[in-house]
Each structure stands twice: as structure tokens, then as C-alpha cells.
Design a protein around this motif. Sequence first.
Motif, PDB file in Angstrom:
ATOM      1  N   ASP A  88       0.866  -1.183   0.000  1.00 53.87           N
ATOM      2  CA  ASP A  88       0.000   0.000   0.000  1.00 53.87           C
ATOM      3  C   ASP A  88       0.904   1.234   0.000  1.00 53.87           C
ATOM      4  OD1 ASP A  88      -1.868   1.998   0.348  1.00 53.87           O
ATOM      5  OD2 ASP A  88      -3.064   0.865   1.795  1.00 53.87           O
ATOM      6  N   VAL A  89       1.367   1.589  -1.182  1.00 53.57           N
ATOM      7  CA  VAL A  89       2.359   2.662  -1.331  1.00 53.57           C
ATOM      8  C   VAL A  89       1.816   3.988  -0.813  1.00 53.57           C
ATOM      9  CG1 VAL A  89       3.758   3.950  -2.990  1.00 53.57           C
ATOM     10  CG2 VAL A  89       3.395   1.483  -3.304  1.00 53.57           C
ATOM     11  N   HIS A  90       0.542   4.268  -1.083  1.00 54.21           N
ATOM     12  CA  HIS A  90      -0.060   5.527  -0.639  1.00 54.21           C
ATOM     13  C   HIS A  90      -0.060   5.621   0.881  1.00 54.21           C
ATOM     14  CE1 HIS A  90      -2.665   9.005  -0.465  1.00 54.21           C
ATOM     15  NE2 HIS A  90      -3.596   8.326   0.195  1.00 54.21           N
ATOM     16  N   LEU A  91      -0.420   4.533   1.553  1.00 51.31           N
ATOM     17  CA  LEU A  91      -0.417   4.519   3.019  1.00 51.31           C
ATOM     18  C   LEU A  91       0.990   4.743   3.557  1.00 51.31           C
ATOM     19  CD1 LEU A  91      -1.704   3.947   5.791  1.00 51.31           C
ATOM     20  CD2 LEU A  91      -1.342   1.506   5.356  1.00 51.31           C
ATOM     21  N   ARG A  92       1.962   4.059   2.998  1.00 50.06           N
ATOM     22  CA  ARG A  92       3.342   4.217   3.466  1.00 50.06           C
ATOM     23  C   ARG A  92       3.839   5.654   3.237  1.00 50.06           C
ATOM     24  NH1 ARG A  92       3.888   0.483   7.218  1.00 50.06           N
ATOM     25  NH2 ARG A  92       4.765  -1.502   6.523  1.00 50.06           N
ATOM     26  N   GLU A  95       2.371   7.752   6.007  1.00 51.96           N
ATOM     27  CA  GLU A  95       3.045   7.469   7.283  1.00 51.96           C
ATOM     28  C   GLU A  95       4.423   8.143   7.331  1.00 51.96           C
ATOM     29  OE1 GLU A  95       1.230   3.066   8.479  1.00 51.96           O
ATOM     30  OE2 GLU A  95       3.095   3.204   7.315  1.00 51.96           O
ATOM     31  N   ALA A  96       5.145   8.093   6.213  1.00 56.71           N
ATOM     32  CA  ALA A  96       6.476   8.697   6.171  1.00 56.71           C
ATOM     33  C   ALA A  96       6.387  10.220   6.333  1.00 56.71           C
ATOM     34  CB  ALA A  96       7.173   8.337   4.862  1.00 56.71           C
ATOM     35  N   GLU A  97       5.403  10.834   5.673  1.00 51.56           N
ATOM     36  CA  GLU A  97       5.245  12.289   5.790  1.00 51.56           C
ATOM     37  C   GLU A  97       4.886  12.667   7.209  1.00 51.56           C
ATOM     38  OE1 GLU A  97       2.709  16.003   3.813  1.00 51.56           O
ATOM     39  OE2 GLU A  97       2.406  13.948   3.059  1.00 51.56           O
ATOM     40  N   LEU A  98       3.991  11.884   7.847  1.00 50.27           N
ATOM     41  CA  LEU A  98       3.601  12.178   9.221  1.00 50.27           C
ATOM     42  C   LEU A  98       4.793  12.042  10.164  1.00 50.27           C
ATOM     43  CD1 LEU A  98       1.401  12.783  11.323  1.00 50.27           C
ATOM     44  CD2 LEU A  98       0.957  10.308  11.441  1.00 50.27           C
ATOM     45  N   ALA A  99       5.580  10.975   9.991  1.00 50.76           N
ATOM     46  CA  ALA A  99       6.744  10.764  10.858  1.00 50.76           C
ATOM     47  C   ALA A  99       7.737  11.915  10.727  1.00 50.76           C
ATOM     48  CB  ALA A  99       7.420   9.445  10.501  1.00 50.76           C
ATOM     49  N   ALA A 100       7.930  12.422   9.520  1.00 51.40           N
ATOM     50  CA  ALA A 100       8.865  13.538   9.306  1.00 51.40           C
ATOM     51  C   ALA A 100       8.351  14.817   9.948  1.00 51.40           C
ATOM     52  CB  ALA A 100       9.082  13.734   7.802  1.00 51.40           C
ATOM     53  N   GLY A 111       1.465  21.935  11.842  1.00 53.64           N
ATOM     54  CA  GLY A 111       0.369  21.439  12.676  1.00 53.64           C
ATOM     55  C   GLY A 111      -0.884  21.165  11.866  1.00 53.64           C
ATOM     56  N   ASN A 112      -1.199  22.102  10.961  1.00 51.23           N
ATOM     57  CA  ASN A 112      -2.377  21.892  10.103  1.00 51.23           C
ATOM     58  C   ASN A 112      -2.211  20.654   9.230  1.00 51.23           C
ATOM     59  OD1 ASN A 112      -3.673  24.160  11.089  1.00 51.23           O
ATOM     60  ND2 ASN A 112      -2.839  25.520   9.505  1.00 51.23           N
ATOM     61  N   ARG A 113      -0.991  20.486   8.683  1.00 47.90           N
ATOM     62  CA  ARG A 113      -0.765  19.336   7.807  1.00 47.90           C
ATOM     63  C   ARG A 113      -0.838  18.025   8.579  1.00 47.90           C
ATOM     64  NH1 ARG A 113      -2.126  16.614   3.787  1.00 47.90           N
ATOM     65  NH2 ARG A 113      -0.546  15.216   2.916  1.00 47.90           N
ATOM     66  N   ILE A 114      -0.355  18.032   9.834  1.00 49.53           N
ATOM     67  CA  ILE A 114      -0.457  16.818  10.656  1.00 49.53           C
ATOM     68  C   ILE A 114      -1.915  16.438  10.868  1.00 49.53           C
ATOM     69  CG2 ILE A 114      -0.115  15.945  13.013  1.00 49.53           C
ATOM     70  CD1 ILE A 114       2.612  17.365  13.011  1.00 49.53           C
ATOM     71  N   GLY A 115      -2.753  17.431  11.142  1.00 50.47           N
ATOM     72  CA  GLY A 115      -4.185  17.142  11.300  1.00 50.47           C
ATOM     73  C   GLY A 115      -4.782  16.558  10.036  1.00 50.47           C
ATOM     74  N   GLU A 116      -4.385  17.114   8.880  1.00 49.63           N
ATOM     75  CA  GLU A 116      -4.877  16.585   7.606  1.00 49.63           C
ATOM     76  C   GLU A 116      -4.418  15.138   7.385  1.00 49.63           C
ATOM     77  OE1 GLU A 116      -3.336  19.244   4.722  1.00 49.63           O
ATOM     78  OE2 GLU A 116      -4.752  20.894   5.178  1.00 49.63           O
ATOM     79  N   LEU A 117      -3.172  14.883   7.766  1.00 50.43           N
ATOM     80  CA  LEU A 117      -2.630  13.535   7.554  1.00 50.43           C
ATOM     81  C   LEU A 117      -3.371  12.484   8.374  1.00 50.43           C
ATOM     82  CD1 LEU A 117       1.207  14.238   7.376  1.00 50.43           C
ATOM     83  CD2 LEU A 117      -0.205  13.217   5.578  1.00 50.43           C
ATOM     84  N   TYR A 118      -3.738  12.831   9.614  1.00 49.31           N
ATOM     85  CA  TYR A 118      -4.491  11.864  10.419  1.00 49.31           C
ATOM     86  C   TYR A 118      -5.829  11.529   9.759  1.00 49.31           C
ATOM     87  CZ  TYR A 118      -1.329  11.627  14.414  1.00 49.31           C
ATOM     88  OH  TYR A 118      -0.245  11.374  15.226  1.00 49.31           O
ATOM     89  N   GLY A 119      -6.447  12.535   9.168  1.00 46.22           N
ATOM     90  CA  GLY A 119      -7.690  12.285   8.445  1.00 46.22           C
ATOM     91  C   GLY A 119      -7.465  11.415   7.205  1.00 46.22           C
ATOM     92  N   GLU A 120      -6.377  11.686   6.455  1.00 41.31           N
ATOM     93  CA  GLU A 120      -6.071  10.913   5.250  1.00 41.31           C
ATOM     94  C   GLU A 120      -5.700   9.468   5.606  1.00 41.31           C
ATOM     95  OE1 GLU A 120      -3.306  12.836   2.607  1.00 41.31           O
ATOM     96  OE2 GLU A 120      -4.184  14.815   3.007  1.00 41.31           O
ATOM     97  N   LEU A 121      -4.998   9.308   6.746  1.00 43.20           N
ATOM     98  CA  LEU A 121      -4.660   7.955   7.186  1.00 43.20           C
ATOM     99  C   LEU A 121      -5.915   7.170   7.557  1.00 43.20           C
ATOM    100  CD1 LEU A 121      -1.466   8.726   9.287  1.00 43.20           C
ATOM    101  CD2 LEU A 121      -1.577   7.157   7.339  1.00 43.20           C
ATOM    102  N   ALA A 122      -6.871   7.851   8.185  1.00 43.56           N
ATOM    103  CA  ALA A 122      -8.132   7.167   8.508  1.00 43.56           C
ATOM    104  C   ALA A 122      -8.853   6.747   7.230  1.00 43.56           C
ATOM    105  CB  ALA A 122      -9.021   8.084   9.358  1.00 43.56           C
TER     106      ALA A 122
END
Length: 545
Positions: A88-92, A95-100, A111-122
Motif C-alpha cells: 500500500d504505497v499511498h499509506l506508506r 506514514e512517512a510524511e507524518l513521521a517527518a 500542525g495543520n498538515r499533521i491534522g490533515e494527515l491523520y484524516g487521510e490515514l483514517a
Amino acid sequence: MIRFQQVSLMRGIKPLLDKVDLVLNPGDKIGLIGANGAGKSSLFAMLRGELHPDQGDLSYPPTWRMAHVAQETPALDRSAIDYAIDGDVHLRKLEAELAALEVAEDTPENGNRIGELYGELADADAYTVIPRAETLLAGLGFQPEQMYQPLTSFSGGWRMRLNLAQALMCPSDLLLLDEPTNHLDLDAIIWLEDWLKRYPGTLLIISHDRDFLDEVVNVIVHIDERKLKRYGGHYSSFERQRAAQLVLAAGMIEKQQRQRAHLESFINRFKAQASKARQAQSRIKALAKMEETAPLRAAAEFSFTFREPLRSPDPLLTMDAVSAGYRFDDDQGKPVEKKILDNVKFSLQSGQRIGLLGINGAGKSTFIKTIAGEIAALAGDAEFNKGLAIGYFAQHQVEMLRHSESALWHMMKLAPTVREQELRNFLGGFNFAGDMATRPIEPFSGGEKARLALALIVWQRPNLLLLDEPTNHLDLETREALTEALAQFEGTLLLVSHDRHLLRATTDEFIIVADGEVKPFDGDLDDYKLWLYKTKLASKQAAKA
């Protein structure tokens, strides 16, 4: 949709496709079939963008996400489950962007992008990915403890299963599977069938397993004479449609009539004899199949027969309280026994035709190797009749050939006193004619090498055939030729195969290897499928408890 418009393709000087037109609809489940070398894998390479048509246009929606099975698996320390989720390349990527970002400078933008990423991961089902991957790996035959072992601990066949797992983990609109059943056993194939039936996208499969195609696909695309022809329905439906077309061509029935006469002669001679009743039943099965697809088989390129055994002793062998497994030295050099099967009581009578069932790792190959004399019994009494002549096809038989030598060399080593011309004539019957008989076999396809291995067995006129996955490298036509040859074989057969068509057409009874035991299985392959479901359900419930 996928659209071919006047597509032509060359590989070197060989034309594979010539001004092809074809439309495949979204959601179709398509079986791509054709002779070895016809261009099936090249067509997949065009869809992946690795090859481009020499003429014409191949297109599908640019928004489609594609998944396919990689042919190489890197030797990484990464765990099997992590490697599967990597599909699942998109998921990985999320995850990599969030970890960075989580270790980067704390800014409003981050901070805004982290919030967006949690939504995209869900949205990407990140929070269920581990149980989904565990379910997928379990279906492909991995035990729970194997899922967290590194890739370096797995053999080539298991690594190919992990590549398949990656492809199935990848969310896709178009899934390309090239021989996905080659490294699977029957229980994993049955699981994969059910998974693919639920797959919502467009599926293209190259497979030589007719039962698998019948279960999964609703369209067949046949590569023949550099054209693509679309047939509605599964593989058996394609056979009937193509047979109906071929019956219009003159002269195609004559060969089939000779084969039919041979089968009918055997049935009429032996169906009333108890000692030959089982073999007669196998011929009747073959005859019924032959009537349905007579013109198709008459047009096939290849057929062969097993020569009649020189003798038929009875019983062939008996086993009493036999333990089977392996002897080896541990890290300290001390001898160790690894017992796979225990207290085996088994006898093999002349003319029996047995299919051997059991999940991967249960001990089917160990049992066959013990009978073949490849490994010695650990305990108990195993008696083999002096007249026993075994023809043994191992799972890795192709690898045991000497690839730097020719087909003729292999025959001369087997029969050093036989005239060369007689050996050449024999090899010609297996499509090794002219220079092909004298060239090194290294560049041969897997199917051609498997055909040579079968030829070596046939020459020896065995009265007992031990076949452990003999169809792994064979195309549909050669599988059908093997099926017909085994149906007419005059001796005794013990067969391990994930090809259910081969099992149904050539065996009369089943034994099952499970829980360290070898015992009769009272049922057919449909009953075995139910047994597998119950066994896996019981193991899941035990794991939860």
C-alpha cells in the motif's frame, strides 16, 4: 475500460500481436490464455507501461491505480508483515510524511498538515492495516510466528507469496496477476479464489489452472495467431466455444477418434474385472471429457502416453507404524531427528489411483519422499516389493536436471546401450525434435524442462508413479496432455497437486495428511474444501481463546 486499437507488437524479430482490436469493461475478471511464447507476459508489460506498441494504441483511464506482483524479492531484514503492508504505497507515503512532520519544527503550517494527515490515514484504513495484513498472510499460508520473521528467513517460493501479498494489499482499480497459483498449495488457492471473487476492480490473470480460472473469471481473452479474441464466460465455457469453432475445420477429428477408440477398447476389456475397475473408471472420466472438447484436443500441439509397465506386483509396498521425517546434525554436530509423520499404516495395491491432500507443511512431500526412497523412515517397518519400479517427479524436479547438457544427453545417461536414433525418436514424441534435442537445456522454458523430466520418467516404464506437483511449469495444453496420459496409465498412481482438474480426472480415492497422520479421506474435493474452511475456523477460534 481497457481499449486496444489496431495494436501491433514485436519482440525482436518475432511478431506477437498484429493489428489487434479489443475492449475490456471495468469490473471484468479476465483470464488471459495462450501458448507459451504467445505474448501474455508482454501484454502485461504493455499495460504496466514497460513496453509500448509498435503500432496502434492501448489505453485505460489515467486515474486507475494498478497493482501487480513483483518478480523479485529483496533480501531484507524487514518483517514479512511490514513487507506485505509496503504494497500500500499511498499509506506508506502518508506514514512517512507524518513521521517527518512530527519531528520537524512546530509551526502552524506543520500542525495543520499533521491534522490533515491523520484524516487521510483514517481514509486509507491505516488503523486496520495490521489485522488486514495478518488475515491476508494467513490466507496465503503463513503461520502467525512467520509473519514477524525477516524476509531473509524465507525460501524463494515463500518470497513469491509475499510479493503476491503486496499486490493484494495495494488498493487498486486494475490488478494484474501472472501465474499467481504457481507457488501456492490447494488451501491457499481456495482462499485466493474467494478473495478475488470479492475484488471490486478489473482483474487480468495469466493462469494455467483451469479450475482456478473457472472459479474466478467471467471473460477469457485468447492469444492465437497474433490476435486477441474475447470469449464470455469461464475457461470451460471458452473450451466449448472454441471446440465448436474448430469442429468446422476439416480433418481435426481423426486424431481424437483414434484416442477415443483406444480408451473404449480398454473400458470394454476391463470394466468387468474387479482388479481393473478403478482404472476403467478413470478411462470413462477421460472419455467423457474427450467427447466435450474433442475438436479442441485434436488441434492441440502435444500429446503422449505412458508405456505399459513391464510387471505389476501386488502389493507394491506396505508400511506399518512408520515414522517419517528428517535426520540432520544440529549446531553442535549432534544427530537430530525431526519427525513429521508418526505411526503411518499404509499399503499400496496395484492399480490404485490416489490423490494426496493436506495443507502446506503437513507432510505430503515427506510421505512421498519416504516411499520414493529419497529419505529413510525414522522408525517402523516399510516393505517394498522387489518388482516395484518407481517413477518419481519431485516438486523441484526441473532444478535437478543438468542445465548445461542437452535433452539427448539426459536420455543417453539414462539408457546408455540404446541407439541414438531411437532416443531421438522418443524425444521427438515430446516435442524435442532436431537441434532442440542436442542443444543445452539452460535456455528452455520451465514448461519445456518439466516436459523433459516427464519424458525421462516415461522411458523407465514405472509401475508406480509418484508425482509431487507435476504441473507447476506446464501450460494448459501440456497439462491436458498429462491428464489424458495419466488417465490411460496402466500402473499405480500417487499424486500431489494443486490442480483440481488433474486430481478429479486421474484419481479414484483420496488420503489426507494432517496432524502428523496419514489416513483415508471420505469425500471428494468439494468435501475437502469444506474441511479446510472448518479447520481454519477452528484454528482461529482456538487462537482467540
